[in-house]
Motif scaffolding. Sequence first.
Motif, mmCIF file in Angstrom:
data_model
loop_
_atom_site.group_PDB
_atom_site.id
_atom_site.type_symbol
_atom_site.label_atom_id
_atom_site.label_comp_id
_atom_site.label_asym_id
_atom_site.label_seq_id
_atom_site.Cartn_x
_atom_site.Cartn_y
_atom_site.Cartn_z
ATOM 1 N N PRO A 1 0.824 -1.215 0.000
ATOM 2 C CA PRO A 1 0.000 0.000 0.000
ATOM 3 C C PRO A 1 0.858 1.265 0.000
ATOM 4 C CG PRO A 1 -0.762 -1.558 1.666
ATOM 5 C CD PRO A 1 0.547 -2.079 1.137
ATOM 6 N N ILE A 2 0.354 2.286 -0.660
ATOM 7 C CA ILE A 2 1.045 3.583 -0.730
ATOM 8 C C ILE A 2 1.345 4.094 0.675
ATOM 9 C CG2 ILE A 2 0.847 6.004 -1.451
ATOM 10 C CD1 ILE A 2 1.205 4.123 -3.779
ATOM 11 N N ALA A 3 0.423 3.931 1.592
ATOM 12 C CA ALA A 3 0.629 4.431 2.959
ATOM 13 C C ALA A 3 1.862 3.795 3.590
ATOM 14 C CB ALA A 3 -0.604 4.147 3.811
ATOM 15 N N ARG A 4 2.064 2.489 3.361
ATOM 16 C CA ARG A 4 3.218 1.805 3.944
ATOM 17 C C ARG A 4 4.515 2.263 3.285
ATOM 18 N NH1 ARG A 4 2.708 -4.307 3.914
ATOM 19 N NH2 ARG A 4 0.867 -3.755 5.104
ATOM 20 N N ILE A 5 4.493 2.425 1.963
ATOM 21 C CA ILE A 5 5.688 2.910 1.258
ATOM 22 C C ILE A 5 6.014 4.324 1.719
ATOM 23 C CG2 ILE A 5 6.661 3.526 -0.990
ATOM 24 C CD1 ILE A 5 4.918 1.292 -2.216
ATOM 25 N N ALA A 6 4.995 5.171 1.761
ATOM 26 C CA ALA A 6 5.198 6.560 2.180
ATOM 27 C C ALA A 6 5.815 6.623 3.570
ATOM 28 C CB ALA A 6 3.872 7.311 2.141
ATOM 29 N N ASP A 7 5.300 5.826 4.483
ATOM 30 C CA ASP A 7 5.832 5.801 5.849
ATOM 31 C C ASP A 7 7.290 5.345 5.852
ATOM 32 O OD1 ASP A 7 5.452 6.048 8.733
ATOM 33 O OD2 ASP A 7 5.600 3.849 8.753
ATOM 34 N N ALA A 8 7.595 4.331 5.045
ATOM 35 C CA ALA A 8 8.953 3.783 5.010
ATOM 36 C C ALA A 8 9.966 4.765 4.441
ATOM 37 C CB ALA A 8 8.976 2.491 4.192
ATOM 38 N N VAL A 9 9.526 5.636 3.527
ATOM 39 C CA VAL A 9 10.464 6.575 2.902
ATOM 40 C C VAL A 9 10.392 7.975 3.503
ATOM 41 C CG1 VAL A 9 10.438 5.262 0.742
ATOM 42 C CG2 VAL A 9 8.946 7.268 0.980
ATOM 43 N N GLY A 10 9.494 8.169 4.467
ATOM 44 C CA GLY A 10 9.424 9.455 5.154
ATOM 45 C C GLY A 10 8.638 10.523 4.421
ATOM 46 N N LEU A 11 7.620 10.116 3.675
ATOM 47 C CA LEU A 11 6.756 11.064 2.973
ATOM 48 C C LEU A 11 5.314 10.846 3.392
ATOM 49 C CD1 LEU A 11 8.009 10.803 -0.745
ATOM 50 C CD2 LEU A 11 8.465 12.668 0.855
ATOM 51 N N SER A 12 4.459 11.823 3.089
ATOM 52 C CA SER A 12 3.026 11.579 3.218
ATOM 53 C C SER A 12 2.560 10.890 1.937
ATOM 54 C CB SER A 12 2.272 12.886 3.472
ATOM 55 O OG SER A 12 2.440 13.750 2.376
ATOM 56 N N GLN A 13 1.333 10.403 1.931
ATOM 57 C CA GLN A 13 0.855 9.585 0.820
ATOM 58 C C GLN A 13 0.822 10.311 -0.524
ATOM 59 O OE1 GLN A 13 -2.571 7.057 1.516
ATOM 60 N NE2 GLN A 13 -2.196 7.160 3.725
ATOM 61 N N THR A 14 0.346 11.539 -0.547
ATOM 62 C CA THR A 14 0.217 12.244 -1.829
ATOM 63 C C THR A 14 1.563 12.482 -2.509
ATOM 64 O OG1 THR A 14 -1.872 13.238 -1.137
ATOM 65 C CG2 THR A 14 -0.695 14.310 -2.962
ATOM 66 N N PRO A 15 2.563 13.030 -1.809
ATOM 67 C CA PRO A 15 3.867 13.185 -2.469
ATOM 68 C C PRO A 15 4.479 11.835 -2.897
ATOM 69 C CG PRO A 15 3.816 14.490 -0.465
ATOM 70 C CD PRO A 15 2.566 13.658 -0.485
ATOM 71 N N CYS A 16 4.246 10.792 -2.100
ATOM 72 C CA CYS A 16 4.764 9.474 -2.460
ATOM 73 C C CYS A 16 4.093 8.983 -3.736
ATOM 74 C CB CYS A 16 4.524 8.490 -1.306
ATOM 75 S SG CYS A 16 5.232 6.853 -1.607
ATOM 76 N N TRP A 17 2.773 9.114 -3.816
ATOM 77 C CA TRP A 17 2.030 8.697 -5.014
ATOM 78 C C TRP A 17 2.491 9.488 -6.231
ATOM 79 C CZ3 TRP A 17 0.005 4.994 -7.371
ATOM 80 C CH2 TRP A 17 -0.853 5.170 -8.444
ATOM 81 N N LYS A 18 2.723 10.784 -6.068
ATOM 82 C CA LYS A 18 3.197 11.609 -7.190
ATOM 83 C C LYS A 18 4.574 11.156 -7.659
ATOM 84 C CE LYS A 18 0.414 15.688 -6.345
ATOM 85 N NZ LYS A 18 0.353 17.089 -6.005
ATOM 86 N N ARG A 19 5.432 10.776 -6.729
ATOM 87 C CA ARG A 19 6.754 10.263 -7.119
ATOM 88 C C ARG A 19 6.614 8.949 -7.897
ATOM 89 N NH1 ARG A 19 11.999 11.612 -4.358
ATOM 90 N NH2 ARG A 19 11.664 13.570 -3.273
#
Length: 160
Positions: free
Chosen positions: A25-43
């Motif tokens: 899930p995006i939320a788990r990836i975002a947490d692991a890389v130190g971002l919130s979900q929206t910036p992580c999804w945009k990346r």
Amino acid sequence: MTHDATLDLIDRKIVAALMADATTPIARIADAVGLSQTPCWKRIQRLEASGVILRRVALADPARLGLGLTVFVGIEAPDHSAEWREGFARALTRLPQVMEAWRMAGDADYLLRIAVADMAGYDAFYRQLTGAVPIKAVTARFALESLRHSTAYPVNTRDR
């Protein structure tokens, strides 16, 4: 953004996470890389748009699909003309057993990794291939056991 050196640490961590499990899930990836979900999804979208992430797929067990024999097939071309190469490439698109095809330097001009059910499946593949395009020589090596297999590239996920 086509070379690892142009990816920052967060991009590399995102790519590594998706290569390990594209269903994370995006939320788990975002947490692991130190971002919130929206910036992580945009990346992730940017990595896909730029061609760093080619596609997301499911990996299946070939034996459970009835494809228990992996064969590495070396092909020696009868000539190196553009016409022969194009015909060979067309023939490969009609052979779903071909999992990978590489143009090589060395004793084989091409190396194929194919998945078939058994020796009869390999023989049928061989007949299809040699009937589709002239080939000087074919060398087959049959895999007995997979000791290591990965689809994940060794991405540096540490700050350089």
